[in-house]
Design an enzyme around this catalytic site. Structure first.
Site, mmCIF file in Angstrom:
data_model
loop_
_atom_site.group_PDB
_atom_site.id
_atom_site.type_symbol
_atom_site.label_atom_id
_atom_site.label_comp_id
_atom_site.label_asym_id
_atom_site.label_seq_id
_atom_site.Cartn_x
_atom_site.Cartn_y
_atom_site.Cartn_z
ATOM 1 N N ASP A 7 0.849 -1.187 0.000
ATOM 2 C CA ASP A 7 0.000 0.000 0.000
ATOM 3 C C ASP A 7 0.889 1.243 0.000
ATOM 4 O OD1 ASP A 7 -2.231 1.526 0.001
ATOM 5 O OD2 ASP A 7 -2.961 0.916 1.968
ATOM 6 N N MET A 9 -0.203 4.481 1.320
ATOM 7 C CA MET A 9 -0.391 5.246 2.550
ATOM 8 C C MET A 9 -0.308 4.333 3.770
ATOM 9 S SD MET A 9 -0.594 8.137 1.232
ATOM 10 C CE MET A 9 -0.885 9.054 2.739
ATOM 11 N N ILE A 285 13.345 -46.645 -20.503
ATOM 12 C CA ILE A 285 12.787 -47.088 -21.786
ATOM 13 C C ILE A 285 12.622 -48.604 -21.750
ATOM 14 C CG2 ILE A 285 13.147 -47.191 -24.286
ATOM 15 C CD1 ILE A 285 14.782 -44.628 -24.050
ATOM 16 N N ASN A 292 18.981 -52.347 -29.073
ATOM 17 C CA ASN A 292 20.407 -52.420 -29.410
ATOM 18 C C ASN A 292 20.773 -53.758 -30.040
ATOM 19 O OD1 ASN A 292 21.260 -49.849 -28.629
ATOM 20 N ND2 ASN A 292 21.554 -50.459 -26.497
ATOM 21 N N ASP A 301 20.993 -45.189 -30.179
ATOM 22 C CA ASP A 301 21.312 -43.774 -29.953
ATOM 23 C C ASP A 301 20.228 -42.865 -30.526
ATOM 24 O OD1 ASP A 301 23.628 -44.530 -28.707
ATOM 25 O OD2 ASP A 301 24.962 -43.996 -30.363
ATOM 26 N N GLU A 327 19.630 -46.044 -20.426
ATOM 27 C CA GLU A 327 18.304 -45.657 -20.912
ATOM 28 C C GLU A 327 17.426 -45.095 -19.795
ATOM 29 O OE1 GLU A 327 18.115 -50.180 -20.165
ATOM 30 O OE2 GLU A 327 19.587 -48.659 -20.726
#
Length: 411
Positions: A7, A9, A285, A292, A301, A327
């Site tokens: 405020d 005032m 994953i 792979n 990759d 992974e």
């Protein structure tokens, strides 16, 4: 403290002096300050700006104005805190030059796109911001979308009373495009458009101004949004580039385990001391070894890189994404409750499973899924290790229950 509502005032010391002292204190000067002024005291706004105020509220304060400004400025403070925290982590890691001078980022000289088809309106706005910001006027919404998609703006201002196009539809279109999702939107509204204004805020509009426009209020609102955009850009770009070699995983571009462990400790301390929620995801994953073995490590990759890209599209700017090893990936989400964390985890799982992963230069398409374990801060003595352990246990539960699912520590 995330925000000060101040405020003007007050007995003993007025709000201008309080604001000036806050902004002169290097320990707290980044905390946003909103001055609360009376409607018939426009001079207070000028004095407030000179004292360092970030925004204004006029009495009587409406709920909509209060909640909108608080939401906008608290989000700005969170981005600022994250910049400061990451800079501290960089120092702890001994990375020279990684400190970010976030205080040097101000809200001036922003590149603003103004979408307004009324000459009398846009000429007043351009005049009000001359010398402070660079304003480009585009009366055609279709052309505005093209500009936003191909050029870099700090803010787009949209008039709600466009003559030839639904302004809210334009705001929705801006939010629906990935490249434009972080661009702040400020709308200009007439006093009798509160229903459309509320709908715009639901669509992702960041802030608003009601006509007739006050120059100082306009400059304050624009400054806040320009700062927010620049802080967000700094989080996503500058820091990442400066620390890339030391703390980035070379394959995926995500943070590496070294950075995760150091930064996670800082986040846990901060969240615990301020009693704020924090959640953590560990993702693995599914059947990655099979990828792979069947398709080769190059294909593996490619899957890892695409997986990281999909994660980044879901998480927020303040979230920390890291490759934990092999992974396995981790996402740390500050200021997040359990329900929101679970929702983000589900979005990640869906984003991974919804489309096949292209490998071998697009010659093959692989179906990939992910299992996710979720944990969160729930005890005063929680540590990074206990958070990771609980998320890891939830991850194994997800694996045991069929994979391609999200499970929490309480499941």
């Amino acid at each position: 403290i995330d925000l000060v509502l101040l405020d003007v005032m007050m007995p003993g010391m007025d709000g201008f002096e309080v604001c000036a002292r806050i902004k002169a204190n290097t320990r707290i000067h980044h905390v946003p300050v909103v001055m609360v002024t009376a409607l018939d005291q426009p001079a207070d706004r000028v004095r407030g700006l000179e004292a360092g105020a970030d925004d204004f509220l006029t009495k009587p304060v409406s709920d909509l104005a209060l909640l909108t400004r608080v939401r906008s400025l608290v989000r700005l403070k969170q981005l600022t805190d994250e910049l400061r925290l990451r800079a501290g982590t960089s120092r702890e890691l001994g990375l020279a030059g990684a400190e970010i001078a976030h205080d040097a980022i101000d809200g001036r000289n922003g590149r603003i796109l103004l979408v307004d088809d009324r000459r009398s309106s846009f000429e007043r706005i351009v005049t009000a911001m001359r010398g402070v910001h660079r304003v480009e006027v585009e009366p055609a919404p279709s052309e505005a979308l093209l500009k936003i998609g191909h050029e870099n703006f700090d803010l787009v201002i949209v008039s709600l009373d466009l003559q030839s196009f639904d302004a809210l539809r334009l705001c929705s279109q801006i939010r629906s495009v990935e490249r434009m999702r972080q661009l702040p939107i400020l709308v200009l509204s007439d006093p009798d458009e509160s229903a459309r204004l509320l709908r715009g805020l639901d669509l992702g509009v960041n802030d608003y101004l009601v006509r007739p426009l006050d120059k100082n209020e306009l400059l304050a609102r624009v400054s806040t949004q320009v700062k927010r955009k620049r802080f967000g850009d700094q989080l996503r770009d500058t820091l990442q580039q400066s620390m890339e070699l030391a703390i980035r995983d070379g394959l995926t571009g995500l943070h590496n385990r070294r950075y995760l462990e150091s930064h996670l400790a800082s986040l846990v301390r901060l969240s615990a001391s301020e009693d704020r929620g924090m959640a953590l995801l560990i993702m693995d994953i599914d059947h990655f070894k099979r990828v792979n073995d069947t398709h080769g490590h190059d294909a593996g990759d490619e899957v890892l890189r695409e997986f990281a890209r999909r994660i980044r599209k879901v998480v927020r700017g303040i979230d920390l994404c890291a490759r934990f090893g092999g992974e396995e990936f981790v996402v740390v989400m500050p200021d997040t409750d359990v329900a929101l964390a679970h929702s983000i985890a589900e979005r990640i799982r869906e984003r991974v499973a919804e489309l096949p992963f292209a490998v071998a230069d697009g010659a093959q398409q692989l179906d990939v899924t992910v299992s996710i374990g979720l944990s969160w801060l729930e005890h005063a003595d929680d540590s990074p290790e206990t958070l990771l352990q609980r998320a890891d246990q939830a991850l194994y539960a997800a694996k045991r229950n069929g994979r391609n699912r999200v499970m929490s520590e309480a499941a």
